[in-house]
Design a protein around this motif. Sequence first.
Motif, PDB file in Angstrom:
ATOM      1  N   ALA A  42       1.336  -1.067   0.236  1.00 28.70           N
ATOM      2  CA  ALA A  42       0.252  -0.179  -0.031  1.00 28.70           C
ATOM      3  C   ALA A  42       1.037   1.099   0.107  1.00 28.70           C
ATOM      4  O   ALA A  42       0.447   1.813  -0.792  1.00 28.70           O
ATOM      5  CB  ALA A  42      -0.707   0.018   1.075  1.00 28.70           C
ATOM      6  N   GLU A  43       2.145   1.426   0.797  1.00 31.32           N
ATOM      7  CA  GLU A  43       2.842   2.429   0.744  1.00 31.32           C
ATOM      8  C   GLU A  43       3.221   2.463  -0.805  1.00 31.32           C
ATOM      9  O   GLU A  43       4.692   2.426  -1.040  1.00 31.32           O
ATOM     10  CB  GLU A  43       3.956   2.003   1.054  1.00 31.32           C
ATOM     11  CG  GLU A  43       3.565   1.782   2.869  1.00 31.32           C
ATOM     12  CD  GLU A  43       3.372   3.201   3.544  1.00 31.32           C
ATOM     13  OE1 GLU A  43       3.085   4.269   3.010  1.00 31.32           O
ATOM     14  OE2 GLU A  43       2.176   2.855   4.454  1.00 31.32           O
ATOM     15  N   LEU A  44       2.747   2.700  -2.066  1.00 28.87           N
ATOM     16  CA  LEU A  44       3.022   3.962  -3.676  1.00 28.87           C
ATOM     17  C   LEU A  44       3.936   4.618  -3.099  1.00 28.87           C
ATOM     18  O   LEU A  44       3.328   5.883  -2.505  1.00 28.87           O
ATOM     19  CB  LEU A  44       1.900   3.721  -4.075  1.00 28.87           C
ATOM     20  CG  LEU A  44       1.739   4.616  -4.668  1.00 28.87           C
ATOM     21  CD1 LEU A  44       2.549   3.426  -6.199  1.00 28.87           C
ATOM     22  CD2 LEU A  44       0.537   4.610  -5.730  1.00 28.87           C
ATOM     23  N   VAL A  45       4.597   4.902  -3.999  1.00 32.48           N
ATOM     24  CA  VAL A  45       5.677   6.287  -4.371  1.00 32.48           C
ATOM     25  C   VAL A  45       5.502   7.034  -4.932  1.00 32.48           C
ATOM     26  O   VAL A  45       5.638   7.149  -5.950  1.00 32.48           O
ATOM     27  CB  VAL A  45       7.206   5.196  -4.783  1.00 32.48           C
ATOM     28  CG1 VAL A  45       8.149   6.484  -4.256  1.00 32.48           C
ATOM     29  CG2 VAL A  45       7.966   4.209  -4.400  1.00 32.48           C
ATOM     30  N   ASN A  46       4.004   7.579  -4.600  1.00 37.16           N
ATOM     31  CA  ASN A  46       3.490   9.082  -4.522  1.00 37.16           C
ATOM     32  C   ASN A  46       4.788  10.185  -5.383  1.00 37.16           C
ATOM     33  O   ASN A  46       4.285  10.855  -5.503  1.00 37.16           O
ATOM     34  CB  ASN A  46       2.367   9.113  -4.444  1.00 37.16           C
ATOM     35  CG  ASN A  46       1.570   7.872  -4.513  1.00 37.16           C
ATOM     36  OD1 ASN A  46       1.341   7.841  -4.979  1.00 37.16           O
ATOM     37  ND2 ASN A  46       0.819   7.687  -2.608  1.00 37.16           N
ATOM     38  N   ILE A  47       5.364   9.819  -4.177  1.00 35.79           N
ATOM     39  CA  ILE A  47       6.175  11.415  -4.357  1.00 35.79           C
ATOM     40  C   ILE A  47       7.333  11.297  -6.111  1.00 35.79           C
ATOM     41  O   ILE A  47       7.818  12.264  -6.463  1.00 35.79           O
ATOM     42  CB  ILE A  47       7.721  11.257  -3.115  1.00 35.79           C
ATOM     43  CG1 ILE A  47       8.301  12.192  -3.554  1.00 35.79           C
ATOM     44  CG2 ILE A  47       8.249   9.965  -3.822  1.00 35.79           C
ATOM     45  CD1 ILE A  47       9.664  12.014  -2.280  1.00 35.79           C
ATOM     46  N   GLY A  48       7.209  10.063  -6.464  1.00 30.47           N
ATOM     47  CA  GLY A  48       7.603   9.822  -8.095  1.00 30.47           C
ATOM     48  C   GLY A  48       7.059  10.722  -8.374  1.00 30.47           C
ATOM     49  O   GLY A  48       7.719  11.038  -9.401  1.00 30.47           O
ATOM     50  N   THR A  49       5.687  10.503  -8.844  1.00 32.32           N
ATOM     51  CA  THR A  49       4.568  11.352  -9.794  1.00 32.32           C
ATOM     52  C   THR A  49       5.241  12.968  -9.742  1.00 32.32           C
ATOM     53  O   THR A  49       5.022  13.882 -10.497  1.00 32.32           O
ATOM     54  CB  THR A  49       3.860  11.217  -9.311  1.00 32.32           C
ATOM     55  OG1 THR A  49       2.951   9.663 -10.318  1.00 32.32           O
ATOM     56  CG2 THR A  49       2.506  11.575 -10.384  1.00 32.32           C
ATOM     57  N   LEU A  50       5.102  13.375  -8.621  1.00 34.47           N
ATOM     58  CA  LEU A  50       5.643  15.003  -8.010  1.00 34.47           C
ATOM     59  C   LEU A  50       6.767  15.556  -8.300  1.00 34.47           C
ATOM     60  O   LEU A  50       6.910  16.124  -9.258  1.00 34.47           O
ATOM     61  CB  LEU A  50       5.210  15.042  -6.329  1.00 34.47           C
ATOM     62  CG  LEU A  50       3.657  14.832  -6.527  1.00 34.47           C
ATOM     63  CD1 LEU A  50       3.888  15.150  -4.485  1.00 34.47           C
ATOM     64  CD2 LEU A  50       3.371  16.659  -6.682  1.00 34.47           C
ATOM     65  N   PHE A  51       7.712  13.842  -8.583  1.00 34.87           N
ATOM     66  CA  PHE A  51       9.082  14.434  -8.911  1.00 34.87           C
ATOM     67  C   PHE A  51       8.852  14.551 -10.586  1.00 34.87           C
ATOM     68  O   PHE A  51       9.363  15.566 -10.574  1.00 34.87           O
ATOM     69  CB  PHE A  51       9.876  13.229  -8.554  1.00 34.87           C
ATOM     70  CG  PHE A  51      11.616  13.935  -9.204  1.00 34.87           C
ATOM     71  CD1 PHE A  51      12.596  14.588  -8.710  1.00 34.87           C
ATOM     72  CD2 PHE A  51      12.755  12.758  -9.422  1.00 34.87           C
ATOM     73  CE1 PHE A  51      13.764  14.544  -8.896  1.00 34.87           C
ATOM     74  CE2 PHE A  51      13.254  12.482  -9.916  1.00 34.87           C
ATOM     75  CZ  PHE A  51      14.245  13.795  -9.078  1.00 34.87           C
ATOM     76  N   ALA A  52       8.643  13.779 -11.190  1.00 35.70           N
ATOM     77  CA  ALA A  52       8.060  13.950 -12.674  1.00 35.70           C
ATOM     78  C   ALA A  52       7.980  15.166 -13.257  1.00 35.70           C
ATOM     79  O   ALA A  52       8.242  15.734 -13.620  1.00 35.70           O
ATOM     80  CB  ALA A  52       7.662  12.862 -13.193  1.00 35.70           C
ATOM     81  N   PHE A  53       7.023  15.606 -12.434  1.00 36.10           N
ATOM     82  CA  PHE A  53       5.697  16.925 -12.850  1.00 36.10           C
ATOM     83  C   PHE A  53       7.060  18.122 -12.536  1.00 36.10           C
ATOM     84  O   PHE A  53       7.426  19.273 -13.014  1.00 36.10           O
ATOM     85  CB  PHE A  53       5.025  17.653 -11.289  1.00 36.10           C
ATOM     86  CG  PHE A  53       3.488  16.284 -12.109  1.00 36.10           C
ATOM     87  CD1 PHE A  53       3.986  15.054 -12.568  1.00 36.10           C
ATOM     88  CD2 PHE A  53       2.628  16.646 -10.956  1.00 36.10           C
ATOM     89  CE1 PHE A  53       2.131  14.471 -12.955  1.00 36.10           C
ATOM     90  CE2 PHE A  53       1.415  16.023 -10.912  1.00 36.10           C
ATOM     91  CZ  PHE A  53       1.562  15.325 -11.995  1.00 36.10           C
ATOM     92  N   VAL A  54       8.114  18.147 -11.467  1.00 37.94           N
ATOM     93  CA  VAL A  54       8.965  19.214 -11.094  1.00 37.94           C
ATOM     94  C   VAL A  54       9.941  19.343 -12.423  1.00 37.94           C
ATOM     95  O   VAL A  54      10.294  19.996 -13.370  1.00 37.94           O
ATOM     96  CB  VAL A  54      10.079  18.707  -9.636  1.00 37.94           C
ATOM     97  CG1 VAL A  54      10.891  19.926  -9.784  1.00 37.94           C
ATOM     98  CG2 VAL A  54       8.635  19.340  -8.418  1.00 37.94           C
ATOM     99  N   VAL A  55      10.639  18.110 -12.566  1.00 37.57           N
ATOM    100  CA  VAL A  55      11.164  17.878 -13.500  1.00 37.57           C
ATOM    101  C   VAL A  55      10.635  17.791 -14.796  1.00 37.57           C
ATOM    102  O   VAL A  55      11.351  19.315 -16.379  1.00 37.57           O
ATOM    103  CB  VAL A  55      11.397  16.469 -13.657  1.00 37.57           C
ATOM    104  CG1 VAL A  55      12.278  16.445 -15.276  1.00 37.57           C
ATOM    105  CG2 VAL A  55      12.471  15.789 -12.484  1.00 37.57           C
ATOM    106  N   VAL A  56       9.806  17.514 -15.239  1.00 34.69           N
ATOM    107  CA  VAL A  56       9.391  18.378 -16.285  1.00 34.69           C
ATOM    108  C   VAL A  56       8.665  19.818 -17.110  1.00 34.69           C
ATOM    109  O   VAL A  56       9.577  20.244 -18.130  1.00 34.69           O
ATOM    110  CB  VAL A  56       7.684  17.070 -17.182  1.00 34.69           C
ATOM    111  CG1 VAL A  56       6.992  18.006 -18.493  1.00 34.69           C
ATOM    112  CG2 VAL A  56       7.968  15.782 -17.294  1.00 34.69           C
TER     113      VAL A  56
END
Length: 505
Positions: free
Chosen positions: A403-417
């Motif tokens: 259940a501990e999905l790495v949601n931080i990865g999506t936000l990190f991708a948003f920052v990079v893009v």
Amino acid sequence: MSNALFRTKKVEQSILDTEEPEHALKKSLSALDLTVFGVGVIIGTGIFVLTGTVAKNNAGPAVALAFVAAGVVCALAALCYAEFASTVPVAGSAYTFSYASLGELPAWIIGWDLVLEFALGTAVVAVGWSGYIASLMDNAGWHLPEALSGRDGAEGFGFDILAAALVLVLTAILVVGTKLSARVTSVVVAVKVTVVLVVIIAGAFLIKGDNYDPFIPKAQEVPAGDSLQAPLIQLMFGWAPSNFGVMGIFTAASVVFFAFIGFDVVATAAEETRNPQRDMPRGILGSLIICTALYVAVSIVVTGMQNYTELSITAPLADAFKATGHPWFAGFISFGAAVGLTTVCMILLLGQTRVFFAMSRDGLLPRFFSQVHPRFKTPHRPTILLGVLIAILAGFTPLSELAELVNIGTLFAFVVVAIGVIILRRTRPDLPRAFRTPWVPVLPVLSVLASLWLMLNLPAETWLRFGIWMVIGFVVYFLYGRSHSRLGRGETTPAGRTAAPGDGH
């Protein structure tokens, strides 16, 4: 050394790579297909579960405003994604965009992060789908053996046969072709959206105005506990996150944001779109607008049907109908959730395989995985490999550990893009852009700040897991990816021009 790590891949070279017959994906998707993909992956357990959680714990009836706030953060990122996806219509999403603007090492970091995020997301959704199906089977009098249920309480050997079977079936569909998967998704999304609309329309007749009073409950300070986000926010902005009150809406937005995760997966299908310059922006923005409207409508209805203090956390929509004397809707909603999760699982798996495929085509992962199927023109090798691995992961790992999905990865991708849009505007102003992100650099900067804001609300454990996975990624890159990079080795392109090491700077 630094030049090698931050060598960029020209947009023209990325597009040329898609024309190699043995590495070219079939172009079959339309704007409607992309929109359906987006709606299919965004509308999942979030709309059926998170509404009750954040209403009861964070925002009260103002949860509708939390969905709006989260939707705005996603919209800022979506505008950046739309420019990149139409300018660089290549598989890989944020990975490919980073390679064209920030360089090879940042691209590897974001690609490595997305592979993990999509893998865990697919496994989590598959296990959740299994739970819904098992419940429906129990209601019908059919019971799985405990050893094959995969439930946390099973003693000895335990394997979630339903979750594993779902992943394997979806893997086979994706191998056959994205057009087939688009047709399957269209049917399932139609069912899922119908269920949501029925909930909204039927629930609207059961609303009691008193349940909206107060619309924004009185603020309560959040205890810092053992996480880092509360003291960080207080240090940077001078106040602590809160439950309820105006600031409780923003705290709630960091939670309901997870319900929006997935619209960026649409960008991974850019290479398989017939007219990406026109259709990618429509698909990305269209799916986000539709889902935000549905989320807001559902949250308004459910908090109007039942007082927010009495909402169920596990099944708020179904239990709200039960509380108003309409239990039939509970089974109907459970059916819609089970059906809907199939598309979430499929599209997350599709996104992961496309990122993996793009990285292998660039040589950062073994080139063996960049060969497409001679008949179906799909990346069958990484699809089969990742599908089997995720099926095993979903079958053997209890939901409590997934259940501990790495949601931080999506936000990190948003920052990079968002940063990539600013950089590519400066380094390649000559590129034809079918869609241009408005108000550059102001809007991308706002996107970065909004994403970082939500990242601060994530638990310290999530940051720790993210850091460990990134360390592993650095090891893999320096042991394999850096020395096998096609850009670094100066391999010949399809047009016959040799791409010299560091080409793109």
